[in-house]
Scaffold this active site. Structure first.
Site, mmCIF file in Angstrom:
data_model
loop_
_atom_site.group_PDB
_atom_site.id
_atom_site.type_symbol
_atom_site.label_atom_id
_atom_site.label_comp_id
_atom_site.label_asym_id
_atom_site.label_seq_id
_atom_site.Cartn_x
_atom_site.Cartn_y
_atom_site.Cartn_z
ATOM 1 N N TYR A 176 38.144 44.871 36.750
ATOM 2 C CA TYR A 176 38.007 44.853 35.561
ATOM 3 C C TYR A 176 39.300 45.664 36.034
ATOM 4 O O TYR A 176 39.456 46.936 35.273
ATOM 5 C CB TYR A 176 36.323 45.841 36.039
ATOM 6 C CG TYR A 176 35.679 45.730 34.645
ATOM 7 C CD1 TYR A 176 35.552 44.235 34.217
ATOM 8 C CD2 TYR A 176 36.134 46.523 33.507
ATOM 9 C CE1 TYR A 176 34.590 43.969 33.049
ATOM 10 C CE2 TYR A 176 35.469 46.456 32.064
ATOM 11 C CZ TYR A 176 35.238 45.049 31.740
ATOM 12 O OH TYR A 176 34.278 44.802 30.891
ATOM 13 N N LEU A 177 39.957 45.340 36.327
ATOM 14 C CA LEU A 177 41.528 45.819 35.527
ATOM 15 C C LEU A 177 41.504 46.045 34.290
ATOM 16 O O LEU A 177 41.267 45.821 33.329
ATOM 17 C CB LEU A 177 42.691 44.487 36.449
ATOM 18 C CG LEU A 177 42.654 43.685 37.186
ATOM 19 C CD1 LEU A 177 44.021 43.455 37.693
ATOM 20 C CD2 LEU A 177 42.599 44.827 38.533
ATOM 21 N N HIS A 178 42.425 47.255 34.331
ATOM 22 C CA HIS A 178 42.811 48.127 33.000
ATOM 23 C C HIS A 178 44.011 48.618 33.273
ATOM 24 O O HIS A 178 44.473 48.297 34.596
ATOM 25 C CB HIS A 178 42.188 49.459 33.091
ATOM 26 C CG HIS A 178 41.654 49.981 34.155
ATOM 27 N ND1 HIS A 178 43.032 51.019 33.798
ATOM 28 C CD2 HIS A 178 40.899 50.323 34.819
ATOM 29 C CE1 HIS A 178 42.123 51.703 35.016
ATOM 30 N NE2 HIS A 178 41.225 51.418 35.588
ATOM 31 N N HIS A 183 45.495 49.787 36.399
ATOM 32 C CA HIS A 183 45.951 48.961 37.796
ATOM 33 C C HIS A 183 47.043 48.000 36.890
ATOM 34 O O HIS A 183 48.219 47.719 37.952
ATOM 35 C CB HIS A 183 44.914 48.045 37.592
ATOM 36 C CG HIS A 183 43.758 48.543 38.058
ATOM 37 N ND1 HIS A 183 42.102 48.445 37.511
ATOM 38 C CD2 HIS A 183 43.030 48.960 39.041
ATOM 39 C CE1 HIS A 183 41.494 49.363 37.843
ATOM 40 N NE2 HIS A 183 41.834 49.274 39.139
ATOM 41 N N GLY A 232 46.475 54.856 42.392
ATOM 42 C CA GLY A 232 46.265 56.302 41.665
ATOM 43 C C GLY A 232 46.282 57.403 41.691
ATOM 44 O O GLY A 232 44.988 57.251 42.877
ATOM 45 N N LYS A 259 44.745 58.909 39.128
ATOM 46 C CA LYS A 259 43.781 58.977 38.844
ATOM 47 C C LYS A 259 42.410 60.250 39.981
ATOM 48 O O LYS A 259 41.909 60.497 39.632
ATOM 49 C CB LYS A 259 42.483 57.726 38.143
ATOM 50 C CG LYS A 259 41.082 57.989 37.969
ATOM 51 C CD LYS A 259 41.304 58.596 36.388
ATOM 52 C CE LYS A 259 39.660 58.282 36.189
ATOM 53 N NZ LYS A 259 38.456 57.967 36.972
ATOM 54 N N ASP A 260 42.198 59.124 41.041
ATOM 55 C CA ASP A 260 41.029 58.952 42.297
ATOM 56 C C ASP A 260 42.360 60.277 43.230
ATOM 57 O O ASP A 260 42.336 59.039 44.093
ATOM 58 C CB ASP A 260 40.591 57.634 42.992
ATOM 59 C CG ASP A 260 40.118 57.292 41.692
ATOM 60 O OD1 ASP A 260 38.709 57.742 41.325
ATOM 61 O OD2 ASP A 260 40.424 56.492 41.195
ATOM 62 N N VAL A 279 47.346 56.681 33.843
ATOM 63 C CA VAL A 279 47.480 56.123 32.712
ATOM 64 C C VAL A 279 46.430 56.384 31.744
ATOM 65 O O VAL A 279 45.716 56.356 32.049
ATOM 66 C CB VAL A 279 47.920 54.464 32.950
ATOM 67 C CG1 VAL A 279 47.928 53.819 30.959
ATOM 68 C CG2 VAL A 279 48.854 54.406 33.539
ATOM 69 N N ARG A 309 34.850 52.141 34.647
ATOM 70 C CA ARG A 309 33.684 52.748 33.747
ATOM 71 C C ARG A 309 33.627 53.349 32.619
ATOM 72 O O ARG A 309 32.474 53.548 31.826
ATOM 73 C CB ARG A 309 32.992 53.759 34.953
ATOM 74 C CG ARG A 309 33.228 53.071 36.247
ATOM 75 C CD ARG A 309 32.081 54.322 37.151
ATOM 76 N NE ARG A 309 31.774 54.255 38.606
ATOM 77 C CZ ARG A 309 32.509 54.583 39.820
ATOM 78 N NH1 ARG A 309 33.640 53.954 39.811
ATOM 79 N NH2 ARG A 309 31.227 53.363 40.826
HETATM 80 O O1 PAF Z 1 40.019 53.126 43.603
HETATM 81 C C1 PAF Z 1 39.554 51.816 43.853
HETATM 82 O O2 PAF Z 1 39.453 51.507 43.301
HETATM 83 C C2 PAF Z 1 38.492 51.991 45.554
HETATM 84 O O3 PAF Z 1 38.511 53.003 45.916
HETATM 85 C C3 PAF Z 1 39.402 50.981 46.623
HETATM 86 C C4 PAF Z 1 40.978 51.681 46.243
HETATM 87 C C5 PAF Z 1 39.356 49.662 45.530
HETATM 88 C C6 PAF Z 1 39.005 50.852 47.352
HETATM 89 O O4 PAF Z 1 38.023 49.671 47.679
#
Ligand code: PAF
Length: 276
Positions: A26-28, A31, A142, A144-145, A171, A182
């Site tokens: 679900y790329l944004h 990503h 990213g 973000k996490d 971003v 999400r």
């Molecule tokens: O950040 C994410 O989208 C997920 O935690 C990852 C790093 C792809 C692992 O499933």
């Protein structure tokens, strides 16, 4: 564009360096920034798309997590991906699978680790497997996490995985909301209010620049959060950028981190609030 589904079909790197952008799809735009960066810095960049069941807790959104493979593959290709790795859960976790990677210590005990038990074990396990399967020289994550980024750095170093971890800045939408797959859960009424996380982080940074202590700066952020009653804060903290321990005095790169819930979705965000 080649889509590889079976681990056994992963091509060994003909040309190096190979970059990897691990995603759950679900790329944004966040990503796509990782993919563009990976394409610019490597001979080829690979995007993995896998909604990893191991990192979702009971009652979380594994079943409903947004998915759109066709669109993802098109966007990944446009951003410069050489091929996409899209395994099934059965291919990643076949019957008898019994091994997980656990990152211990204070880094995983607080914040997301405390609220989402098992989450970082799931992330560490799947990312280790992706590294072993795809054999990248670099992997892009990213900011973000932010806690996830530090956890990935930790086990990559601890297990000598030999992959360079490249952090990529958050971003944001024009109004400041950090891009996230999400965000689609937000209702039209909630969406403008979701900027409250960003505004709280800005308030922390502004207070820091005006001479506040970390504790005072945190209070400035909490006052902003209190202005949106629909948002239920879980934490807002000013932390050390590497250990994520709360700080009493400013350190270079100090970060403010925030998390909380709207009725439809849980959101997280962070920002560097003290210069490096
Ligand atoms: O950040 C994410 O989208 C997920 O935690 C990852 C790093 C792809 C692992 O499933």
């Amino acid at each position: 564009m080649r889509i590889v589904s079976e681990p056994a079909e992963i091509p060994s790197p003909g040309v190096r360096p190979r970059g990897l952008v691990p995603t759950m799809g679900y790329l944004h735009e966040g990503h796509l920034e990782l993919i563009r960066r990976g394409a610019a810095e490597n001979a080829e960049v690979v995007v993995s798309i896998f909604v990893n069941p191991l990192q979702f807790g009971p009652g979380e959104d594994y079943q409903t997590y947004p998915r759109d493979l066709e669109r993802d593959v098109r966007l990944a290709e446009e951003a410069g991906a050489a091929w996409v790795f899209h395994p099934t859960p059965a291919a990643m976790y076949p019957p008898g699978f019994a091994t997980t990677v656990h990152v211990g210590g204070p880094l995983t005990e607080r914040w997301e680790g405390e609220r989402r038990p098992g989450h970082f074990d799931g992330v560490a396990t799947v990312v280790s497997k992706l590294f072993n399967l795809v054999r990248p020289d670099r992997a892009y994550f990213g900011e973000k996490d932010y806690q996830q980024l530090q956890v990935v750095r930790r086990f990559t170093a601890d297990l000598n995985l030999g992959v360079e971890i490249v952090p990529v800045p958050i971003v944001r939408e024009p109004d400041g909301l950090a891009r996230s797959s999400r965000n689609v859960y937000l209702t039209p009424a909630e969406r403008p209010k979701a900027t409250v996380l960003y505004r709280a982080l800005l308030a922390v940074r502004e207070a820091a620049r005006s001479g506040a202590t970390p504790e005072q700066a945190q209070s400035a952020g909490e006052r902003v959060l209190a202005g949106v009653p629909e948002f239920e804060p879980e934490y807002l903290a000013v932390v050390h950028p590497d250990t994520l321990e709360p700080i009493l005095d400013w350190v270079p790169g100090a970060r403010a981190i925030v998390a909380g819930r709207f009725p439809t979705v849980r959101l997280i965000d962070n920002m560097e609030v003290w210069h490096r």
